[in-house]
Design an enzyme around this catalytic site. Sequence first.
Site, PDB file in Angstrom:
ATOM      1  N   GLU A 122      67.453 -65.723 -40.067  1.00  0.00           N
ATOM      2  CA  GLU A 122      66.526 -66.785 -39.692  1.00  0.00           C
ATOM      3  C   GLU A 122      65.704 -67.155 -40.927  1.00  0.00           C
ATOM      4  OE1 GLU A 122      63.832 -66.008 -36.443  1.00  0.00           O
ATOM      5  OE2 GLU A 122      63.171 -68.096 -36.430  1.00  0.00           O
ATOM      6  N   ASN A 266      67.155 -60.084 -34.251  1.00  0.00           N
ATOM      7  CA  ASN A 266      68.612 -60.196 -34.134  1.00  0.00           C
ATOM      8  C   ASN A 266      69.094 -59.538 -32.840  1.00  0.00           C
ATOM      9  OD1 ASN A 266      68.610 -60.948 -37.040  1.00  0.00           O
ATOM     10  ND2 ASN A 266      68.007 -58.797 -37.251  1.00  0.00           N
ATOM     11  N   GLU A 299      59.327 -58.480 -30.789  1.00  0.00           N
ATOM     12  CA  GLU A 299      60.766 -58.654 -31.090  1.00  0.00           C
ATOM     13  C   GLU A 299      61.606 -58.378 -29.854  1.00  0.00           C
ATOM     14  OE1 GLU A 299      61.185 -60.181 -33.782  1.00  0.00           O
ATOM     15  OE2 GLU A 299      59.214 -59.705 -34.603  1.00  0.00           O
ATOM     16  N   HIS A 302      61.683 -61.282 -27.499  1.00  0.00           N
ATOM     17  CA  HIS A 302      62.558 -62.375 -27.954  1.00  0.00           C
ATOM     18  C   HIS A 302      63.950 -62.277 -27.315  1.00  0.00           C
ATOM     19  CE1 HIS A 302      60.561 -64.918 -30.821  1.00  0.00           C
ATOM     20  NE2 HIS A 302      60.307 -63.976 -31.700  1.00  0.00           N
ATOM     21  N   GLU A 321      58.508 -68.903 -30.551  1.00  0.00           N
ATOM     22  CA  GLU A 321      57.467 -68.066 -31.149  1.00  0.00           C
ATOM     23  C   GLU A 321      56.138 -68.157 -30.390  1.00  0.00           C
ATOM     24  OE1 GLU A 321      58.259 -65.811 -32.939  1.00  0.00           O
ATOM     25  OE2 GLU A 321      60.122 -66.436 -33.920  1.00  0.00           O
TER      26      GLU A 321
HETATM   27  N1  HT7 Z   1      61.634 -64.813 -35.727  1.00  0.00           N
HETATM   28  C1  HT7 Z   1      61.332 -64.049 -36.893  1.00  0.00           C
HETATM   29  C2  HT7 Z   1      61.017 -64.938 -38.036  1.00  0.00           C
HETATM   30  C3  HT7 Z   1      61.438 -64.383 -39.353  1.00  0.00           C
HETATM   31  C4  HT7 Z   1      61.576 -65.158 -40.497  1.00  0.00           C
HETATM   32  C5  HT7 Z   1      61.371 -66.483 -40.729  1.00  0.00           C
HETATM   33  C6  HT7 Z   1      61.582 -66.952 -42.041  1.00  0.00           C
HETATM   34  C7  HT7 Z   1      61.979 -66.137 -43.024  1.00  0.00           C
HETATM   35  C8  HT7 Z   1      62.155 -64.760 -42.785  1.00  0.00           C
HETATM   36  C9  HT7 Z   1      61.946 -64.290 -41.513  1.00  0.00           C
HETATM   37  N2  HT7 Z   1      62.068 -63.033 -41.008  1.00  0.00           N
HETATM   38  C10 HT7 Z   1      61.759 -63.128 -39.661  1.00  0.00           C
HETATM   39  C11 HT7 Z   1      60.237 -63.076 -36.680  1.00  0.00           C
HETATM   40  C12 HT7 Z   1      59.486 -63.227 -35.416  1.00  0.00           C
HETATM   41  O1  HT7 Z   1      58.627 -64.078 -35.289  1.00  0.00           O
HETATM   42  O2  HT7 Z   1      59.758 -62.554 -34.469  1.00  0.00           O
HETATM   43 ZN    ZN Z   2      58.831 -64.061 -33.124  1.00  0.00          ZN
END
Ligand code: HT7
Ligand code: ZN
Length: 860
Positions: A122, A266, A299, A302, A321
């Site tokens: 992501e 993930n 997490e 999610h 989010e």
């Molecule tokens: N959904 C995840 C976001 C995230 C992210 C975004 C941009 C670059 C690196 C990253 N690593 C994780 C984390 C979350 O909000 O749960």
């Molecule tokens: Zn999140």
Amino acid sequence: QAEIRLAEYKPPVFLVDTVELDFDIRDDRTRVSSRLAIRRNPESAERNAPLVLNGQGQKLVAVRVDGRELAAGDYVLTDKTLTIRAVPDEGVVAIESDNDPAANTALMGLYAAGPMLCTQCEAEGFRRITYFPDRPDVQSRYRVAIHADEDRYPVLLANGNLVENGKEAGGRHYAVWEDPFRKPCYLFALVAGRLDKVADRFLTRSGREVLLEIYTEPGRSSETGFAMAALKKAMRWDEERFGREYDLDRFMIVAVSFFNFGAMENKGLNIFNDARVLGRADTATDADIAFFERVVGHEYFHNWSGDRVTCRDWFQITLKEGLTVFREQEFVGDMNSPAQERLRTVSVLRRVQFPEDAGAMAHPIRPASYQAVENFYTATVYSKGAEVIRMIQTLVGREGFRKGLDLYFERHDGHSATCEDFVRAMADANAIDLGQFMRWYAQAGTPVLDVTSRYDADSRAYTLEVEQRCPATPGQDTKEPFHMPLRLGLLDARGGDMKGDMVLKLRRPRETFVIEDVPEKPIPSLLRDFSAPVRLNYDYTDAELLVILAHDSDGFNRWDAGQKLFAKYALSGEALPDAFVTALRTVLMDKDLEAGTKAMTLTLPGEEELGLALIARGERIDPVAVCEKRRRVIKALAGALSGELWATYREIAAGLDEEASDGVARGQRSLKNLCLAYLHRAEPGKVAPVAARVVSGARNMTDKIACLDILVDGDAALAARALAEFAETFAGQPSIMDKWLGVQAAERHAGVLEKVRRLMAHKAFSLNNPNRVAALVGVFAGNPFGFHAEDGSGYRFVADVVERLDRLNPQAAARYAKPFLRWRDFDAGRQALMQEALRKLAALESLSINVREVVTKALG
Ligand code: HT7
Ligand code: ZN
């Protein structure tokens, strides 16, 4: 760099039903072979468009379509895409490419995190692993084979279920994983390495047993206890509160030491920044430990709000989010203290999101455009997004919210969705009109409510006039009124509730509400529980605020009344009136109040909030002066309450178990350390030796760090000794040494820059690791004496770090460019110096899109 716009969304031209990936991990490179079952999307209007795959930062080796290898002339390869014109409407595209994880310092895609390999996809990391339509509205089933040297990478993980594994020639081995759920590629994950593991089980409410595993670098598995407990609590809570059950047979968490964010959801294989998941009371602070529960819950939640139902495009990040932060807040509140959780949430929102919403990159919770999507994982999208969800719950009630959420999951399970889909489910399930409410998704800026009131003793009618306005933000000069709930109560002169809780539904720029049958002129308790993310102005007298502070049945407004008084006295320089000191003394000595709530009530608004209060009055900020004003109030308070503060400190210190880190112990420790820090302002000579003894004698990391902070803020000789001893004890433990770096970067003294410069050369620091950079540069960037030094040296230093870091890790670099977005808030001298640093950055030729976007928008 062009802006990517929400209004230009088009459905994908091709879909990918199944993905087979093969990772051949070698010392010098990893070869990734893919087989993509593609088909034209019937919903795309572009009937003859070619197949365009995203891809960057890898070496293309071969492309095959339905088994036939393409020659170089059969496709067009750029540094961002692979375009294949001659593709059937349905067929198999197979691609081989080489990754170099060891050289991947951006930490997106497949990278080496110390001794292990892991992925971060992501938002747009999958395209750095293999060529693919890297967008969340393309969902596929994955089968993943991993081959690697068994000695170096004994553990091989990917999403879903392990379906096969075994040995291969030359000391190698392999594992094959299959994920039965369709998912967007941003939820793909792979981990390979020598890892320790802790396992447990969870029985779902329908009786399925789920294997829970937490993997760490060797030697750290004893630090997984809080995370495992939090995971089980989160799984149970989501079943009970929202009826959401886990869906795979296995749930894995891997803690990695190089990570750009807190964690990543993930599917079935969450990857965590080790600082957000590993620690015991002797290796992590209470704040860290409280965060484990929050982030593990977030997490995990999610899995439904993000994975089962995901986003159609990256403009909709708040869909997953904002909703997941809201779920996380409800969870943390239920597991600990709902009232304290609300105070924490609102103070973070005001400290971080309000300034963002007033700055040069202010954006709605659903931005209309972006250049680098990673710049939009913001407090606005997350925290204000959660407030928007909370307002829906306030408008439809808890039961109505649950019905709406059930409908949303039922309608969109297995698909990608938009914010409209979510709000429509809420509206349909509750038969209400949320059309106007959608403005929260489109308009930026913190709305302001100006409230006035009058009481007519003859008719016993109380009239409230409420005006709403929203300041201009970039690209949005005028705003339409918002639909929002205003929760309130009416207090009598002794603070008793006269009418209970009421919720007014605001919709128009100016509205009048008449409340009948009010026995006496009330003190209004407005915006109870912070029912909308706004700034509310009402002309309270100090006496009225004292009544609210002492008696309001709403815990949020009790706390907020204290904050208002603190801010007033800090900024005006007035002496603290006896009545206020007496009220705070009563709070401190209250036998029935939780220690954590006492600590929050006695904590002054932060420097950022005081700065914002100045801006709200049309003034500019001198951050050093603000810091000093705040200290003056602390010193006065500590002088006045010295006896009570010492008594509280001693009582808690005598009874608190150093190893305990549950919510109650955390609250007690925060109160104890607050007492000592306050006392240090008034009686430094008496406090410093106590603090020094704690730093060397305590086993509890929270106490050690709190006292190190005190020493660094005061006695230079004791501080130097304590820092040296700490560094010697924890030299081999980077996440503990981060605290050591942070304490020094936070030192509120002129001259902190020189120390930070020296620490950049210390072996505990590395520009390649985001946690090290956050500990030193991130903390420095929040230090008025550092970043905001009057001669501009702090600005030049941070800009220089941004430039250097940008060559390694653009996402992280952009984070440290963001403090410059607020240059307009500061005094004229600082404004000029901040702009100068920005212009110097802007003149660089080789800036990443991430940093370039921040810098140009800051100057724009
Ligand atoms: N959904 C995840 C976001 C995230 C992210 C975004 C941009 C670059 C690196 C990253 N690593 C994780 C984390 C979350 O909000 O749960
Ligand atoms: Zn999140």
